[in-house]
Each structure stands twice: as C-alpha cells, then as structure tokens.
Enzyme design. Structure first.
Site, PDB file in Angstrom:
ATOM      1  N   LYS A   1       0.714  -1.502   0.193  1.00 18.99           N
ATOM      2  CA  LYS A   1       0.113   0.359  -0.290  1.00 18.99           C
ATOM      3  C   LYS A   1       0.882   1.326   0.353  1.00 18.99           C
ATOM      4  O   LYS A   1       1.872   1.189   0.656  1.00 18.99           O
ATOM      5  CB  LYS A   1      -0.740   0.551   1.550  1.00 18.99           C
ATOM      6  CG  LYS A   1      -2.127  -0.857   1.767  1.00 18.99           C
ATOM      7  CD  LYS A   1      -3.160  -0.015   2.374  1.00 18.99           C
ATOM      8  CE  LYS A   1      -4.634  -1.462   2.602  1.00 18.99           C
ATOM      9  NZ  LYS A   1      -4.946  -1.525   1.471  1.00 18.99           N
TER      10      LYS A   1
ATOM     11  N   ASP B   1      -2.842  -7.885  -1.447  1.00 13.23           N
ATOM     12  CA  ASP B   1      -4.191  -6.661  -0.361  1.00 13.23           C
ATOM     13  C   ASP B   1      -4.942  -7.299  -0.364  1.00 13.23           C
ATOM     14  O   ASP B   1      -5.646  -6.786   0.065  1.00 13.23           O
ATOM     15  CB  ASP B   1      -3.509  -5.375  -1.495  1.00 13.23           C
ATOM     16  CG  ASP B   1      -3.884  -4.209  -0.223  1.00 13.23           C
ATOM     17  OD1 ASP B   1      -3.746  -5.030   1.248  1.00 13.23           O
ATOM     18  OD2 ASP B   1      -4.206  -3.901  -0.607  1.00 13.23           O
TER      19      ASP B   1
ATOM     20  N   ARG C   1     -10.015 -11.407   2.853  1.00 15.24           N
ATOM     21  CA  ARG C   1     -11.085 -12.902   2.728  1.00 15.24           C
ATOM     22  C   ARG C   1     -10.667 -14.226   2.280  1.00 15.24           C
ATOM     23  O   ARG C   1     -11.199 -15.011   2.732  1.00 15.24           O
ATOM     24  CB  ARG C   1     -12.169 -11.794   1.086  1.00 15.24           C
ATOM     25  CG  ARG C   1     -10.850 -12.030  -0.312  1.00 15.24           C
ATOM     26  CD  ARG C   1     -10.634 -11.648  -1.315  1.00 15.24           C
ATOM     27  NE  ARG C   1     -10.858  -9.809  -1.375  1.00 15.24           N
ATOM     28  CZ  ARG C   1     -11.339  -8.653  -2.090  1.00 15.24           C
ATOM     29  NH1 ARG C   1     -11.985  -9.594  -3.381  1.00 15.24           N
ATOM     30  NH2 ARG C   1     -11.149  -7.601  -2.109  1.00 15.24           N
TER      31      ARG C   1
HETATM   32  N1  BES Z   1      -8.110  -3.726   4.427  1.00 15.82           N
HETATM   33  C1  BES Z   1      -7.955  -3.608   3.580  1.00 15.82           C
HETATM   34  C2  BES Z   1      -9.589  -2.945   3.376  1.00 15.82           C
HETATM   35  C3  BES Z   1     -10.238  -1.696   3.903  1.00 15.82           C
HETATM   36  C4  BES Z   1      -8.564  -0.433   3.135  1.00 15.82           C
HETATM   37  C5  BES Z   1     -10.358  -1.210   4.606  1.00 15.82           C
HETATM   38  C6  BES Z   1      -8.897   0.668   3.575  1.00 15.82           C
HETATM   39  C7  BES Z   1     -10.923   0.163   5.361  1.00 15.82           C
HETATM   40  C8  BES Z   1     -10.299   1.268   4.538  1.00 15.82           C
HETATM   41  C9  BES Z   1      -8.835  -4.646   2.810  1.00 15.82           C
HETATM   42  O1  BES Z   1      -7.556  -5.552   2.951  1.00 15.82           O
HETATM   43  C10 BES Z   1      -7.868  -4.291   0.661  1.00 15.82           C
HETATM   44  O2  BES Z   1      -7.013  -4.003   1.072  1.00 15.82           O
HETATM   45  N2  BES Z   1      -8.347  -3.947   0.235  1.00 15.82           N
HETATM   46  C11 BES Z   1      -8.010  -3.851  -1.262  1.00 15.82           C
HETATM   47  C12 BES Z   1      -8.899  -5.022  -1.827  1.00 15.82           C
HETATM   48  C13 BES Z   1      -8.698  -4.551  -3.682  1.00 15.82           C
HETATM   49  C14 BES Z   1      -7.385  -5.227  -3.460  1.00 15.82           C
HETATM   50  C15 BES Z   1      -9.280  -5.743  -4.668  1.00 15.82           C
HETATM   51  C16 BES Z   1      -8.968  -2.769  -1.080  1.00 15.82           C
HETATM   52  O3  BES Z   1      -9.991  -2.856  -0.803  1.00 15.82           O
HETATM   53  O4  BES Z   1      -8.367  -1.848  -1.828  1.00 15.82           O
HETATM   54 ZN    ZN Z   2      -7.262  -6.373   4.664  1.00 15.86          ZN
HETATM   55 ZN    ZN Z   3      -5.358  -5.883   2.248  1.00 16.84          ZN
END
Ligand code: BES
Ligand code: ZN
Ligand code: ZN
Length: 461
Positions: free
Chosen positions: A240, A310, A314
């Site tokens: 990230k 990332d 899931r």
């Molecule tokens: N923990 C994050 C989701 C998140 C980000 C929740 C910011 C609250 C605030 C999760 O693990 C993630 O990074 N999800 C990605 C998924 C994508 C790579 C398909 C996302 O939401 O960008």
């Molecule tokens: Zn996450």
């Molecule tokens: Zn993530």
C-alpha cells in the site's frame, strides 16, 4: 477513562446537578420560568435550544445545565454525549425525564485512549444517576463492548498482533468458561492453508493463528461469529502507499467486533451454542511472503489464484467461514474491514451489510436503525461472480476491474459459506475519522449494536 461501571448509578435521591433537556419549541416556555439573571446567562452563552448546544445556569450557590435535544420525549444514544465529555467532574441527573439510550453515549462520550500518554490521564468521572435501574446493566454492557472495540483497534500494531488477539480470546474464554482451541504457525498449513499463506511472512512473534472459542448449551442453535484479524495490513508484496497504510492497525477491527459481540452473547447467556472464529495474521513483507500469481489451497478444497496480496482479508476469512460452516450453524455473522470500496460507496458511518436472505438482512438493518447503529445493504449480485474467474485456479482473490468491490469481496466469501446457510456479512470501517459527540477519533464499533439487538431478538436470553 474511568471504568464504565462507575459512570451510571441508580438514583437514590442523592445530591446531583440537574440537566434540563429542551428543544427549540420548548425553549421559550423554559426560559420564561427562569429569573432575569438566568435568562441573561442563557443569552450570554448564546443558547437557543439546538442539538448538542448547552448552557450552565447559576441557581443560588450552585448551577444546573440546560441542553438542546431534537426531541426530549425520545432521546438518541448521543444526545447527552457532549455533556458527558465537557461538563466538570461530578454527579448529574436528567431532570426532565429518563435518559434511556442516552446512557450509552454518556459512557462512550467519556472514552479516551490514554494508555500511551505519559501524563494526560484525562478528567475525572461524570456520573449519571437514573431511576431506570433495570436498564443500567444493558446499556453499560453495550457501552463496555463498544469501548473494547475501540481499545483493541486503537492499540498500536506491535502491541496488538496475533498473539495479543489470542490473549484477548483467552481472557474472554476464562471469563465465561468457554473452550478455546488455537492453531498456530506452521500447524495452520494443514487445516487453514490460506491463513497460513497470508500470515507466514510476519516475524516469529507475530506468527499467524486461528482462534476457535466454543460456548453454551449444545442443545441450542449454533451461532457462528467470525472476525477478520489482520493485525496490520501492509498490503503484502502489492504494498500500500503510505497514506493507505497509515490506519491499517485497524484491520483487525472485524475481530474486535466479533470479540465484543461474543462478550455480550456470553455475558447475557444468549440461548445459542456460540462458535467464535478469529483468524489472526499480519499481512507482512519478507522473503517468505505469498505472491501475486501464487495458487493457494483452501480448507474448502477450492484453489485460489492470488491476483493481489492486498486482498488478504477474504483469504483468511474464507478458511474461517469454511470451519464455521462445518458446525451446520443456524446463522453465521462475520465482521471485516474488508474493502476500500465499501467506504467509497457508504462513507465511514454506514457499515455495508450483505446477506443471503432478505428477512435476515432486514432484521439486522431494523435493529441497527432502532439502536443508532444503522447500516446499508449491498447486493451479492450473482452476475459479478465471473469477475473472480482465474485462468489457472478455481477462482482468483480479486477482480481485474474496479467495479462493485465490496460486493465482489462478499461473493468471494460466499463461496466458502456452506450451501444454504443463513449468513450476514458486515464490511465495516471500525473507525471514526472526524469526531462527533460520543465518538472520539479512532476505533469505533459499526454494526456491533445492530448485530447484538438482532441476535437478542432472534434467540432471546
Ligand atoms: N484492509 C483493506 C481494506 C480497507 C482499506 C478497509 C481501507 C478500510 C479502509 C483490504 O485488505 C484491502 O486492501 N482491500 C483492497 C482489495 C483490492 C486489492 C481488491 C481494497 O479495498 O483496495
Ligand atoms: Zn486488509
Ligand atoms: Zn489488504
């Protein structure tokens, strides 16, 4: 902060400072009954009866409080929270009626996370007296659960790693005489391969694990509660950017919700056989990290191609939901800070709710509305399932398009929930970015009270 238990007490007629609640309509009549000096004091404080406005009015050698609320006949959770935050230490009572749900905000308004402050331990307690003695324990328990979510989420990631989440499960198990089983480190490879893959890059003292707590009468219906415990989400090799990583200590917010909810369930002896499942990992980067292009085995037997490291929540939830399904539960509820897409769609205040059955979704939404914890339903739209197709494995962990990210994540989880089972999924933010009365900046329960009241209505105590 002070122990929540100390903040609300049965009213036995002791000396207390009165709080008068008025709205804009009732304000004039209220002011008429005051002395000219008191009215001048109201005017000097620019009090007009608006929500969250308040004024301190002198009376003889002492003083009382007048505060604006939308409807003095039907109080919200937050309408006394600003008073609880700002009034001086002391003992108070509402002179114009019963506080009811405002007891919740009275306590959470005094929440502070000061564990890491060397000196500033905050102001002393503001105690609220109430004649609604029978309601005190219920609101206190909910407020305590909320404060637990905040404490767990606010803790720095080095101090709230998988081992610390395990310690929380152990505390809960001991307190309620529940059975706790923990699978740690390389032992996960067999039963929980996706939990292992996501967590294996972390340092040894943050080794991944799966906590499974069981409680209650085996004759009662099985309720499974599952929470995403990503103690820090760097994004893994799909790292990230700095701004997106800054708050990722809160990525165990789902686990915090699940733990707090389990505490409420056991504390009130809800008529269920509870299975609490918490997969806990750090999504870290090292030579051993799982990679884009890797294909993971899962507990369910499905193979999952990693499109993006990332999209880790899931994966760990997939194995935990498979385990939960093996109990043939009456209902599965999971909580997860799963997608940025849910935040884009609904903002920080509204958790996204997904469910297989309309009646179940409606019960949770209604319970949220009635308890100042509203959520919003997003669809598990079948046609989007194909977004998770993989050329080499049974499915991929994320889509190659940016559409409906929260629903697609929900559809991924759906593959791991046993066929035909009743299931509710909360994609929650677990955070207050801009403080409001009763809601300090930082960790926050969102979907917790909705779930608690829906479950109470469904199963009874
Ligand atoms: N923990 C994050 C989701 C998140 C980000 C929740 C910011 C609250 C605030 C999760 O693990 C993630 O990074 N999800 C990605 C998924 C994508 C790579 C398909 C996302 O939401 O960008
Ligand atoms: Zn996450
Ligand atoms: Zn993530």
């Amino acid at each position: 902060m002070s122990e929540p238990k100390a903040l609300i007490r049965p009213d036995r007629g002791e000396d207390a400072i009165a709080i008068h609640l008025v709205n804009k309509d009732g304000f004039e009549a209220f002011a008429k009954a005051l002395t000219a000096g008191q009215r001048a004091s109201l005017a000097a404080q620019k009090f007009e009866g608006g929500g969250y406005q308040y004024a301190i009015i002198p009376e003889g050698d002492s003083w009382f409080v007048v505060s604006g609320v939308a409807n003095p006949e039907s109080l919200s959770s937050w309408c006394l929270a600003k008073l609880a935050e700002e009034l001086p230490e002391g003992v108070y009572r509402v002179a114009t009626g019963d506080p009811g749900p405002a007891m919740f905000g009275w306590v959470t308004g005094q929440y502070r996370f000061s564990r890491y402050k060397s000196e500033d331990k905050g102001p002393g307690p503001r105690v609220l007296l109430t004649g609604q003695v029978g309601q005190i324990d219920g609101y206190l328990a909910e407020a305590q659960a909320e404060c637990m979510v905040r404490d767990l989420v606010n803790a720095p990631p080095e101090d709230m790693g998988p081992a610390a989440l395990e310690a929380e499960c152990e505390k809960l198990a001991k307190g309620h005489k529940a059975e706790l089983t923990v699978v740690r480190g390389d032992a996960l490879e067999r039963g929980y391969p996706m939990v292992h893959a996501v967590g294996r890059a972390a340092s040894r003292h943050h080794a991944p694990r799966l906590m499974h707590l069981v409680w209650g009468d085996p004759k009662h219906p099985v309720l499974a509660v599952v929470g995403k415990g990503v103690c820090f989400d760097s994004g893994g090799l799909n790292i990230k950017p700095g701004a997106g990583m800054r708050l990722m200590k809160k990525d165990m917010g789902g686990a915090a919700h699940a733990l707090a909810l389990a505490g409420l369930i056991m504390g009130t002896r809800l008529k269920v056989r509870l299975h609490l499942l918490i997969p806990a990992v750090e999504n870290a980067i090292s030579g051993g990290a799982f990679r884009p292009g890797d294909v993971l085995a899962s507990r369910k037997g499905l193979t999952v191609e990693i499109d993006n490291t990332d999209a880790e929540g899931r994966l760990i939830l997939g194995d935990a939901l498979t385990r939960a399904s093996e109990e043939n539960p009456d209902l599965i509820v999971d909580f997860a800070t799963l997608t940025g897409a849910a935040r884009v769609a609904l903002g920080p205040d509204l958790p996204a709710l997904m469910a297989r059955r309309d009646e179940t979704a409606e019960a949770f939404l209604a319970a949220g509305k009635a308890n100042d914890d509203a959520g919003w339903r997003l669809p598990l739209h079948e046609a989007y399932r194909e977004y998770l197709a993989s050329d080499v494995a049974d499915m991929a962990n994320s889509a190659s398009n940016p559409f409906a990210g929260a629903s697609v994540a929900g559809l991924f989880l759906d593959r791991f929930v046993g066929e035909g089972l009743d299931w509710v999924h909360f994609d929650t933010f677990a955070w207050t970015p801009a403080p409001k009365p009763g809601r300090a900046r930082g960790g926050r329960g969102l979907g917790l009270r909705a779930s608690w009241h829906a479950l109470r209505a469904r199963y009874g105590t």
